[in-house]
Design a protein around this motif. Structure first.
Motif, short mmCIF file in Angstrom:
data_model
loop_
_atom_site.label_atom_id
_atom_site.label_comp_id
_atom_site.label_asym_id
_atom_site.label_seq_id
_atom_site.Cartn_x
_atom_site.Cartn_y
_atom_site.Cartn_z
N ASP A 34 -5.18 -8.54 -16.05
CA ASP A 34 -4.94 -9.63 -17.00
C ASP A 34 -3.51 -10.15 -16.93
O ASP A 34 -3.26 -11.32 -17.18
CB ASP A 34 -5.26 -9.18 -18.42
N GLY A 35 -2.57 -9.29 -16.56
CA GLY A 35 -1.17 -9.71 -16.50
C GLY A 35 -0.76 -10.33 -15.17
O GLY A 35 0.33 -10.88 -15.06
N ALA A 36 -1.60 -10.25 -14.18
CA ALA A 36 -1.26 -10.78 -12.86
C ALA A 36 -1.28 -12.30 -12.86
O ALA A 36 -2.09 -12.93 -13.54
CB ALA A 36 -2.23 -10.25 -11.81
N GLN A 37 -0.38 -12.87 -12.07
CA GLN A 37 -0.29 -14.33 -11.98
C GLN A 37 -1.04 -14.89 -10.77
O GLN A 37 -1.50 -16.01 -10.80
CB GLN A 37 1.18 -14.75 -11.90
N SER A 38 -1.14 -14.06 -9.71
CA SER A 38 -1.82 -14.53 -8.49
C SER A 38 -2.38 -13.33 -7.74
O SER A 38 -2.00 -12.18 -8.01
CB SER A 38 -0.84 -15.29 -7.59
N PRO A 39 -3.28 -13.57 -6.78
CA PRO A 39 -3.81 -12.47 -5.97
C PRO A 39 -2.73 -11.69 -5.22
O PRO A 39 -2.91 -10.52 -4.91
CB PRO A 39 -4.77 -13.15 -4.99
N ALA A 40 -1.58 -12.30 -4.99
CA ALA A 40 -0.48 -11.62 -4.30
C ALA A 40 0.06 -10.45 -5.13
O ALA A 40 0.63 -9.51 -4.58
CB ALA A 40 0.63 -12.60 -3.98
N ASP A 41 -0.12 -10.52 -6.44
CA ASP A 41 0.33 -9.43 -7.32
C ASP A 41 -0.46 -8.14 -7.10
O ASP A 41 -0.07 -7.09 -7.60
CB ASP A 41 0.20 -9.83 -8.79
N PHE A 42 -1.56 -8.22 -6.38
CA PHE A 42 -2.43 -7.06 -6.17
C PHE A 42 -2.26 -6.40 -4.81
O PHE A 42 -3.05 -5.54 -4.44
CB PHE A 42 -3.90 -7.45 -6.37
N THR A 43 -1.22 -6.77 -4.09
CA THR A 43 -0.98 -6.15 -2.79
C THR A 43 -0.81 -4.65 -2.97
O THR A 43 0.04 -4.20 -3.74
CB THR A 43 0.28 -6.76 -2.14
N GLY A 44 -1.66 -3.86 -2.31
CA GLY A 44 -1.60 -2.40 -2.41
C GLY A 44 -2.22 -1.84 -3.68
O GLY A 44 -2.13 -0.63 -3.94
N TYR A 45 -2.88 -2.66 -4.47
CA TYR A 45 -3.43 -2.20 -5.75
C TYR A 45 -4.51 -1.14 -5.56
O TYR A 45 -4.56 -0.16 -6.30
CB TYR A 45 -3.99 -3.39 -6.55
N THR A 46 -5.38 -1.32 -4.57
CA THR A 46 -6.46 -0.35 -4.35
C THR A 46 -5.88 1.02 -4.02
O THR A 46 -6.32 2.03 -4.57
CB THR A 46 -7.40 -0.84 -3.22
N ARG A 47 -4.89 1.06 -3.15
CA ARG A 47 -4.25 2.33 -2.80
C ARG A 47 -3.62 2.97 -4.04
O ARG A 47 -3.81 4.14 -4.32
CB ARG A 47 -3.20 2.12 -1.71
N ASN A 48 -2.88 2.17 -4.81
CA ASN A 48 -2.22 2.69 -6.01
C ASN A 48 -3.23 3.17 -7.06
O ASN A 48 -3.02 4.21 -7.69
CB ASN A 48 -1.29 1.64 -6.63
N SER A 49 -4.30 2.43 -7.23
CA SER A 49 -5.30 2.85 -8.22
C SER A 49 -6.03 4.11 -7.77
O SER A 49 -6.42 4.93 -8.60
CB SER A 49 -6.29 1.72 -8.53
N ASN A 50 -6.19 4.29 -6.47
CA ASN A 50 -6.81 5.52 -5.98
C ASN A 50 -5.89 6.72 -6.14
O ASN A 50 -6.36 7.81 -6.48
CB ASN A 50 -7.25 5.37 -4.52
N VAL A 51 -4.61 6.53 -5.94
CA VAL A 51 -3.64 7.61 -6.18
C VAL A 51 -3.68 7.98 -7.66
O VAL A 51 -3.70 9.17 -8.03
CB VAL A 51 -2.22 7.20 -5.73
N ARG A 52 -3.70 6.97 -8.52
CA ARG A 52 -3.78 7.21 -9.97
C ARG A 52 -5.08 7.95 -10.32
O ARG A 52 -5.08 8.88 -11.13
CB ARG A 52 -3.68 5.88 -10.72
N ALA A 53 -6.18 7.56 -9.69
CA ALA A 53 -7.47 8.22 -9.95
C ALA A 53 -7.44 9.68 -9.51
O ALA A 53 -7.99 10.55 -10.19
CB ALA A 53 -8.60 7.48 -9.24
N ILE A 54 -6.79 9.96 -8.40
CA ILE A 54 -6.68 11.35 -7.93
C ILE A 54 -5.85 12.17 -8.92
O ILE A 54 -6.21 13.31 -9.25
CB ILE A 54 -6.08 11.40 -6.51
N ILE A 55 -4.77 11.59 -9.42
CA ILE A 55 -3.94 12.29 -10.41
C ILE A 55 -4.73 12.52 -11.69
O ILE A 55 -4.73 13.63 -12.25
CB ILE A 55 -2.64 11.51 -10.66
N PHE A 56 -5.43 11.48 -12.18
CA PHE A 56 -6.27 11.65 -13.37
C PHE A 56 -7.33 12.71 -13.13
O PHE A 56 -7.62 13.54 -14.00
CB PHE A 56 -6.94 10.33 -13.76
N GLY A 57 -7.95 12.68 -11.95
CA GLY A 57 -8.99 13.65 -11.63
C GLY A 57 -8.46 15.07 -11.62
O GLY A 57 -9.11 15.99 -12.12
N ALA A 58 -7.27 15.26 -11.07
CA ALA A 58 -6.65 16.60 -11.05
C ALA A 58 -6.35 17.06 -12.47
O ALA A 58 -6.61 18.22 -12.84
CB ALA A 58 -5.39 16.58 -10.21
N CYS A 59 -5.82 16.17 -13.30
CA CYS A 59 -5.54 16.51 -14.71
C CYS A 59 -6.84 16.86 -15.43
O CYS A 59 -6.90 17.82 -16.21
CB CYS A 59 -4.85 15.36 -15.42
#
Length: 186
Positions: A148-173
């Motif tokens: 919702d806070g993004a202004q353009s698709p360019a704001d999502f560069t690397g988002y999938t990788r970052n969200s997967n790292v976050r998911a792995i951390i959440f999963g470990a917790c």
């Protein structure tokens, strides 16, 4: 879409997600009370459900169509905002679901000889449900704020990788939390 419409859409999405989770957790708990289910049967059922989810994800990878209008509206909105990263995220999500399905089938195989009946303590299930809801809602809020806070698709560069790292951390917790809960109930 206006800011007000997006906010209403996100609230409906969270209500649907939480309602669905509570329904299925309650149904599975009641089912295990009424019917004796072995660990192997539970893993086969969950493995099959996640395999079907993965296959459906692969088949409709770039489609925003859904049975539920709220999910379809969110998909259309996010696809427009995220651009290519939306498709990447869907693809990676299907791969993760396939991996989880494989793990569940391996668990079914390893428990196939035990014949041990699944019995879940109500208090354990309560804490498990709370943990699932908290982790899911935190993840959903983080994702929604980013999109919702993004202004353009360019704001999502690397988002999938970052969200997967976050998911792995959440999963470990979450795994550590479940482990502590199991130890406290033993």
């Amino acid at each position: 879409m206006t800011s007000s419409e997006i906010k209403k859409l996100r609230v409906r999405q969270l209500l649907l997600l939480n309602g669905t989770l509570l329904f299925f957790l309650t149904a599975s708990y009641n089912l295990q009370i009424l019917i004796d289910i072995t660990f192997s049967q539970m893993f086969i059922f969950l493995g099959t459900a996640t395999l079907i989810q993965s296959i459906v994800g692969w088949v409709k990878r770039n489609s925003t169509k859904s049975i539920l209008p709220v999910i379809e509206q969110v998909a259309i909105y996010e696809k427009e905002k995220m651009g290519n990263e939306w498709s990447k995220q869907r693809t990676v999500g299907s791969i993760w679901t396939l991996l989880v399905s494989s793990i569940l089938f391996f668990n079914a195989y390893f428990h196939s000889d035990s014949g041990e009946i699944l019995k879940i303590e109500p208090m354990f299930l309560f804490f498990l449900t709370i943990a699932i809801l908290v982790m899911t809602n935190i993840s959903m809020v983080i994702h929604s704020r980013k999109v919702d806070g993004a202004q353009s698709p360019a704001d999502f560069t690397g988002y999938t990788r970052n969200s997967n790292v976050r998911a792995i951390i959440f999963g470990a917790c979450y795994a550590i939390l479940i482990f502590v809960l199991i130890l406290s109930f033993v």
